[in-house]
Design a protein around this motif. Sequence first.
Motif, PDB file in Angstrom:
ATOM      1  N   TRP A   1     -27.175  22.650  58.928  1.00  0.00           N
ATOM      2  CA  TRP A   1     -27.367  23.713  57.939  1.00  0.00           C
ATOM      3  C   TRP A   1     -28.024  24.949  58.548  1.00  0.00           C
ATOM      4  CZ3 TRP A   1     -29.609  20.915  52.975  1.00  0.00           C
ATOM      5  CH2 TRP A   1     -28.614  20.082  52.448  1.00  0.00           C
ATOM      6  N   VAL A   2     -28.470  24.867  59.783  1.00  0.00           N
ATOM      7  CA  VAL A   2     -29.235  25.961  60.414  1.00  0.00           C
ATOM      8  C   VAL A   2     -28.353  26.618  61.465  1.00  0.00           C
ATOM      9  CG1 VAL A   2     -31.387  26.580  61.558  1.00  0.00           C
ATOM     10  CG2 VAL A   2     -31.327  24.609  60.010  1.00  0.00           C
TER      11      VAL A   2
ATOM     12  N   ALA B   1     -38.712  23.445  59.388  1.00  0.00           N
ATOM     13  CA  ALA B   1     -38.991  22.175  60.054  1.00  0.00           C
ATOM     14  C   ALA B   1     -38.173  21.042  59.440  1.00  0.00           C
ATOM     15  CB  ALA B   1     -40.481  21.862  59.958  1.00  0.00           C
ATOM     16  N   VAL B   2     -38.094  21.000  58.115  1.00  0.00           N
ATOM     17  CA  VAL B   2     -37.344  19.939  57.442  1.00  0.00           C
ATOM     18  C   VAL B   2     -35.858  20.018  57.788  1.00  0.00           C
ATOM     19  CG1 VAL B   2     -36.594  19.102  55.189  1.00  0.00           C
ATOM     20  CG2 VAL B   2     -38.991  19.699  55.545  1.00  0.00           C
ATOM     21  N   PHE B   3     -35.290  21.224  57.729  1.00  0.00           N
ATOM     22  CA  PHE B   3     -33.858  21.357  57.980  1.00  0.00           C
ATOM     23  C   PHE B   3     -33.508  21.103  59.440  1.00  0.00           C
ATOM     24  CE2 PHE B   3     -33.760  24.457  54.203  1.00  0.00           C
ATOM     25  CZ  PHE B   3     -33.524  23.414  53.321  1.00  0.00           C
ATOM     26  N   VAL B   4     -34.350  21.564  60.355  1.00  0.00           N
ATOM     27  CA  VAL B   4     -34.067  21.347  61.778  1.00  0.00           C
ATOM     28  C   VAL B   4     -34.064  19.855  62.114  1.00  0.00           C
ATOM     29  CG1 VAL B   4     -35.098  21.588  64.067  1.00  0.00           C
ATOM     30  CG2 VAL B   4     -34.798  23.598  62.625  1.00  0.00           C
ATOM     31  N   VAL B   5     -34.959  19.096  61.477  1.00  0.00           N
ATOM     32  CA  VAL B   5     -35.061  17.667  61.772  1.00  0.00           C
ATOM     33  C   VAL B   5     -33.987  16.863  61.045  1.00  0.00           C
ATOM     34  CG1 VAL B   5     -36.535  15.636  61.564  1.00  0.00           C
ATOM     35  CG2 VAL B   5     -37.523  17.820  62.278  1.00  0.00           C
ATOM     36  N   PHE B   6     -33.785  17.140  59.765  1.00  0.00           N
ATOM     37  CA  PHE B   6     -32.922  16.289  58.950  1.00  0.00           C
ATOM     38  C   PHE B   6     -31.532  16.872  58.698  1.00  0.00           C
ATOM     39  CE2 PHE B   6     -37.261  15.078  57.705  1.00  0.00           C
ATOM     40  CZ  PHE B   6     -37.202  13.712  57.933  1.00  0.00           C
TER      41      PHE B   6
ATOM     42  N   ALA C   1     -20.495  23.224  57.349  1.00  0.00           N
ATOM     43  CA  ALA C   1     -21.758  22.748  56.776  1.00  0.00           C
ATOM     44  C   ALA C   1     -22.566  23.875  56.159  1.00  0.00           C
ATOM     45  CB  ALA C   1     -22.579  22.052  57.858  1.00  0.00           C
ATOM     46  N   LEU C   2     -22.277  25.127  56.525  1.00  0.00           N
ATOM     47  CA  LEU C   2     -23.046  26.256  56.001  1.00  0.00           C
ATOM     48  C   LEU C   2     -22.710  26.581  54.553  1.00  0.00           C
ATOM     49  CD1 LEU C   2     -23.029  28.728  59.020  1.00  0.00           C
ATOM     50  CD2 LEU C   2     -24.784  27.084  58.354  1.00  0.00           C
TER      51      LEU C   2
ATOM     52  N   LEU D   1     -30.962  30.151  58.298  1.00  0.00           N
ATOM     53  CA  LEU D   1     -29.943  29.188  57.865  1.00  0.00           C
ATOM     54  C   LEU D   1     -28.530  29.684  58.117  1.00  0.00           C
ATOM     55  CD1 LEU D   1     -31.434  27.965  54.460  1.00  0.00           C
ATOM     56  CD2 LEU D   1     -31.526  26.810  56.675  1.00  0.00           C
ATOM     57  N   LEU D   2     -28.258  30.941  57.796  1.00  0.00           N
ATOM     58  CA  LEU D   2     -26.886  31.441  57.801  1.00  0.00           C
ATOM     59  C   LEU D   2     -26.561  32.366  58.962  1.00  0.00           C
ATOM     60  CD1 LEU D   2     -26.511  32.290  53.987  1.00  0.00           C
ATOM     61  CD2 LEU D   2     -25.954  30.149  55.158  1.00  0.00           C
TER      62      LEU D   2
END
Length: 227
Positions: free
Chosen positions: A205-206, A196-201, A40-41, A79-80
């Motif tokens: 990716w994180v 916040a957006v990436f952790v939730v949705f 996913a990364l 993220l990476l």
Amino acid sequence: MFLEASIAALALLLALLMRPWRMLASRPGPGGSQDLIASALITPLLAVLVLLPWAWALPTLYRLPLQLHWSAAPLVVILLGWPLAVPCLLAVGAIAFAVSPELSASEALGVTVWQGLVPATLAMLWGTIVRRWCWHHIFVFILLRGFLGTVLCLFIASLLGQWAGHVLPNVHDDLSRMARWLMAWSDGVTTGMLTAVFVVFRPQWVATWSDAIYLQPPMPGDRSDKP
């Protein structure tokens, strides 16, 4: 330029020793399926390589009285992960040099080090401190790593860059420090919101996020259950 080249070479060597390409390897499907699932990364990695070079090259593409810099290096680390972020940021600097005719090789190296590698390394160290000594909670992760950590790491990195000669043109040192402080806050707000957006949705990716760590109630007697 020798200092920047040494920092870049050392960071790349340490990152490669950790074999960051393993994070991009395909994995077996659920239930032991023979079908391989791509990492996913790959998606955030490609997004960084496509978008971030233009942000780094922007001050040379458009001449402004006060050059506004957007680093995003702490976000790339979130993220990476640091081992994969280092070669990615070096590639971003090379692409920025290629797309901007006004950006010299020495300037591109300086931008890569002081806007990329140094704040990324500070963000990695800050993340280690937060994970070791702070309460494991989603809001702690977002606020301390995504928001406050970005502000502190970028401001410290920019001061180190100014001390090393990477200064803002036509700006006094005192005003330069104030400008760098304000620009660090803009980076921090953006990084905090995107985290916040990436952790939730899109938690896949994180790379630095873990449901098992940040979504579980703290165990009694665990030092991490203390704010």
